[in-house]
Design a protein around this motif. Structure first.
Motif, PDB file in Angstrom:
ATOM      1  N   ALA A   1       8.575   1.121 -11.849  1.00 39.19           N
ATOM      2  CA  ALA A   1       8.882   0.864 -10.136  1.00 39.19           C
ATOM      3  C   ALA A   1       8.425   0.072  -9.180  1.00 39.19           C
ATOM      4  N   ARG A   2       7.176   0.292  -9.671  1.00 35.99           N
ATOM      5  CA  ARG A   2       6.026  -0.079  -8.422  1.00 35.99           C
ATOM      6  C   ARG A   2       6.391  -1.060  -9.301  1.00 35.99           C
ATOM      7  N   ARG A   3       6.397  -2.370  -9.987  1.00 38.00           N
ATOM      8  CA  ARG A   3       6.694  -3.916 -10.157  1.00 38.00           C
ATOM      9  C   ARG A   3       8.071  -3.591  -9.129  1.00 38.00           C
ATOM     10  N   PHE A   4       8.734  -3.319  -9.693  1.00 37.04           N
ATOM     11  CA  PHE A   4      10.144  -3.933  -8.699  1.00 37.04           C
ATOM     12  C   PHE A   4       9.948  -3.649  -7.723  1.00 37.04           C
ATOM     13  N   PHE A   5       9.947  -2.929  -6.731  1.00 35.40           N
ATOM     14  CA  PHE A   5       9.840  -2.477  -5.650  1.00 35.40           C
ATOM     15  C   PHE A   5       9.057  -3.323  -4.839  1.00 35.40           C
ATOM     16  N   LEU A   6       7.712  -3.388  -5.436  1.00 36.22           N
ATOM     17  CA  LEU A   6       6.241  -4.326  -5.555  1.00 36.22           C
ATOM     18  C   LEU A   6       7.619  -5.971  -5.121  1.00 36.22           C
ATOM     19  N   ASP A   7       8.130  -6.198  -5.452  1.00 35.01           N
ATOM     20  CA  ASP A   7       9.177  -7.266  -6.486  1.00 35.01           C
ATOM     21  C   ASP A   7      10.288  -8.083  -4.848  1.00 35.01           C
ATOM     22  N   SER A   8      10.270  -6.150  -4.698  1.00 38.80           N
ATOM     23  CA  SER A   8      11.881  -6.491  -4.203  1.00 38.80           C
ATOM     24  C   SER A   8      11.492  -6.397  -2.578  1.00 38.80           C
ATOM     25  N   PHE A   9      10.008  -5.787  -2.127  1.00 44.38           N
ATOM     26  CA  PHE A   9       9.911  -4.993  -1.002  1.00 44.38           C
ATOM     27  C   PHE A   9       8.866  -5.976  -0.038  1.00 44.38           C
ATOM     28  N   ALA A  10       7.621  -6.006  -1.128  1.00 43.22           N
ATOM     29  CA  ALA A  10       6.529  -6.755  -0.199  1.00 43.22           C
ATOM     30  C   ALA A  10       7.052  -8.088   0.093  1.00 43.22           C
TER      31      ALA A  10
ATOM     32  N   SER B   1       0.950  -0.919   0.186  1.00 41.19           N
ATOM     33  CA  SER B   1       0.005   0.108   0.458  1.00 41.19           C
ATOM     34  C   SER B   1       0.766   1.448   0.000  1.00 41.19           C
ATOM     35  N   PHE B   2       2.361   1.376   0.661  1.00 38.74           N
ATOM     36  CA  PHE B   2       3.090   2.155   0.338  1.00 38.74           C
ATOM     37  C   PHE B   2       3.125   2.522  -0.709  1.00 38.74           C
ATOM     38  N   ILE B   3       4.041   1.062  -1.483  1.00 37.57           N
ATOM     39  CA  ILE B   3       4.628   1.655  -2.472  1.00 37.57           C
ATOM     40  C   ILE B   3       3.507   1.919  -3.811  1.00 37.57           C
ATOM     41  N   ASP B   4       2.581   1.569  -3.561  1.00 38.98           N
ATOM     42  CA  ASP B   4       1.492   2.056  -4.369  1.00 38.98           C
ATOM     43  C   ASP B   4       1.414   3.436  -4.441  1.00 38.98           C
TER      44      ASP B   4
ATOM     45  N   THR C   1      10.329   0.545   8.965  1.00 43.22           N
ATOM     46  CA  THR C   1      11.478  -0.623   8.992  1.00 43.22           C
ATOM     47  C   THR C   1      10.145  -1.557  10.207  1.00 43.22           C
ATOM     48  N   PRO C   2       9.614  -1.750  11.283  1.00 41.35           N
ATOM     49  CA  PRO C   2       8.332  -2.541  11.283  1.00 41.35           C
ATOM     50  C   PRO C   2       7.900  -3.371  10.079  1.00 41.35           C
ATOM     51  N   TYR C   3       7.632  -3.028   9.266  1.00 39.30           N
ATOM     52  CA  TYR C   3       7.116  -3.819   8.610  1.00 39.30           C
ATOM     53  C   TYR C   3       7.769  -3.855   6.906  1.00 39.30           C
ATOM     54  N   MET C   4       8.969  -4.665   7.024  1.00 32.72           N
ATOM     55  CA  MET C   4       9.793  -4.493   6.355  1.00 32.72           C
ATOM     56  C   MET C   4      10.859  -6.225   6.577  1.00 32.72           C
ATOM     57  N   GLU C   5      10.930  -7.164   5.754  1.00 34.49           N
ATOM     58  CA  GLU C   5      11.400  -8.062   5.542  1.00 34.49           C
ATOM     59  C   GLU C   5      12.940  -7.764   6.733  1.00 34.49           C
ATOM     60  N   GLY C   6      12.970  -8.927   7.150  1.00 37.07           N
ATOM     61  CA  GLY C   6      14.820  -8.802   7.206  1.00 37.07           C
ATOM     62  C   GLY C   6      15.157  -9.820   8.769  1.00 37.07           C
ATOM     63  N   ALA C   7      16.698  -9.656   8.461  1.00 35.84           N
ATOM     64  CA  ALA C   7      16.880 -11.320   9.773  1.00 35.84           C
ATOM     65  C   ALA C   7      16.282 -10.314  10.619  1.00 35.84           C
ATOM     66  N   ASP C   8      16.667  -9.055  11.065  1.00 33.24           N
ATOM     67  CA  ASP C   8      16.827  -8.184  12.477  1.00 33.24           C
ATOM     68  C   ASP C   8      16.584  -7.343  12.153  1.00 33.24           C
ATOM     69  N   ALA C   9      16.232  -6.143  13.831  1.00 26.88           N
ATOM     70  CA  ALA C   9      16.221  -4.841  13.215  1.00 26.88           C
ATOM     71  C   ALA C   9      16.704  -3.795  12.339  1.00 26.88           C
ATOM     72  N   SER C  10      18.352  -4.109  12.620  1.00 22.11           N
ATOM     73  CA  SER C  10      18.985  -3.628  11.769  1.00 22.11           C
ATOM     74  C   SER C  10      19.070  -3.610  10.244  1.00 22.11           C
ATOM     75  N   GLU C  11      18.341  -4.666  10.513  1.00 21.12           N
ATOM     76  CA  GLU C  11      18.302  -5.289   9.030  1.00 21.12           C
ATOM     77  C   GLU C  11      16.941  -4.334   8.251  1.00 21.12           C
ATOM     78  N   ARG C  12      16.225  -4.418   8.348  1.00 22.65           N
ATOM     79  CA  ARG C  12      14.673  -3.986   8.469  1.00 22.65           C
ATOM     80  C   ARG C  12      14.906  -2.437   8.226  1.00 22.65           C
ATOM     81  N   SER C  13      15.716  -2.009   9.471  1.00 25.69           N
ATOM     82  CA  SER C  13      15.855  -0.474   8.970  1.00 25.69           C
ATOM     83  C   SER C  13      16.771  -0.160   7.257  1.00 25.69           C
ATOM     84  N   ARG C  14      17.443  -0.337   7.150  1.00 25.84           N
ATOM     85  CA  ARG C  14      18.667  -0.783   5.422  1.00 25.84           C
ATOM     86  C   ARG C  14      17.882  -0.828   4.997  1.00 25.84           C
TER      87      ARG C  14
END
Length: 175
Positions: free
Chosen positions: A164-173, A69-72, A119-132
């Motif tokens: 860009a929407r397709r790219f960011f959805l594939d990469s981050f959603a 929803s953010f990306i769109d 950050t809380p909505y991102m995938e990642g192994a830990d908070a630092s990775e999600r923040s990056r």
């Protein structure tokens, strides 16, 4: 009012007199509220951050498809065509690279707030990775939006936003 004026015109593209006129006030009244243009900019940054959070991040909070929803919304024609109502990072990021220290500091606090909220909505192994990952996503999308704005009114602009929407959805959603 000042936050919208800065997003629309840029920091150097609008003066105190014009901002006060938009607000229906006199330039003399400005100094009873602010010590100078820098203080106004810092206040406008804070206000714009609240607006950005309300418009973009709350969309994420309320959605079951959080990053999507953010990306769109962020990479939409509406956001491209309405910089005065959109993200401060996309509207002023390139200008801030040449700004003074206090302006960059105020701007950086705002950009950081957006990253912190995402950050809380991102995938990642830990908070630092999600923040990056959140910082990378916001920075890259702001760049895409900036270029789309320079191409506004052309099919290339619409195509860039869609790709860009397709790219960011594939990469981050989350799938």
């Amino acid at each position: 009012m000042a936050a919208a004026a800065y997003r629309e015109c840029g920091v150097e593209g609008i003066g105190v007199r014009e901002i006060m006129e938009r607000a229906g006030l006199t330039q003399g009244g400005f100094y009873s509220h602010f010590t100078g243009k820098q203080a106004l900019f810092r206040e406008a940054c804070g206000h714009a951050i609240g607006q950005t959070a309300a418009r973009f991040v709350v969309t994420v909070d309320d959605s079951v498809q959080q990053p999507q929803s953010f990306i769109d919304l962020y990479l939409s024609a509406w956001h491209r065509d309405n910089p005065q109502e959109g993200c401060f990072v996309a509207a002023l990021g390139s200008e801030m690279a040449r700004a003074d220290f206090d302006q960059r500091l105020a701007f950086g606090r705002g950009a950081s707030e957006t990253v912190i909220r995402l950050t809380p909505y991102m995938e990642g192994a830990d908070a630092s990775e999600r923040s990056r990952r959140a910082a990378l996503m916001v920075s890259a999308m702001a760049g895409v939006l900036t270029v789309a704005r320079t191409l506004a009114g052309t099919p290339m602009s619409d195509g860039l936003l869609a790709d860009a929407r397709r790219f960011f959805l594939d990469s981050f959603a989350r799938q």
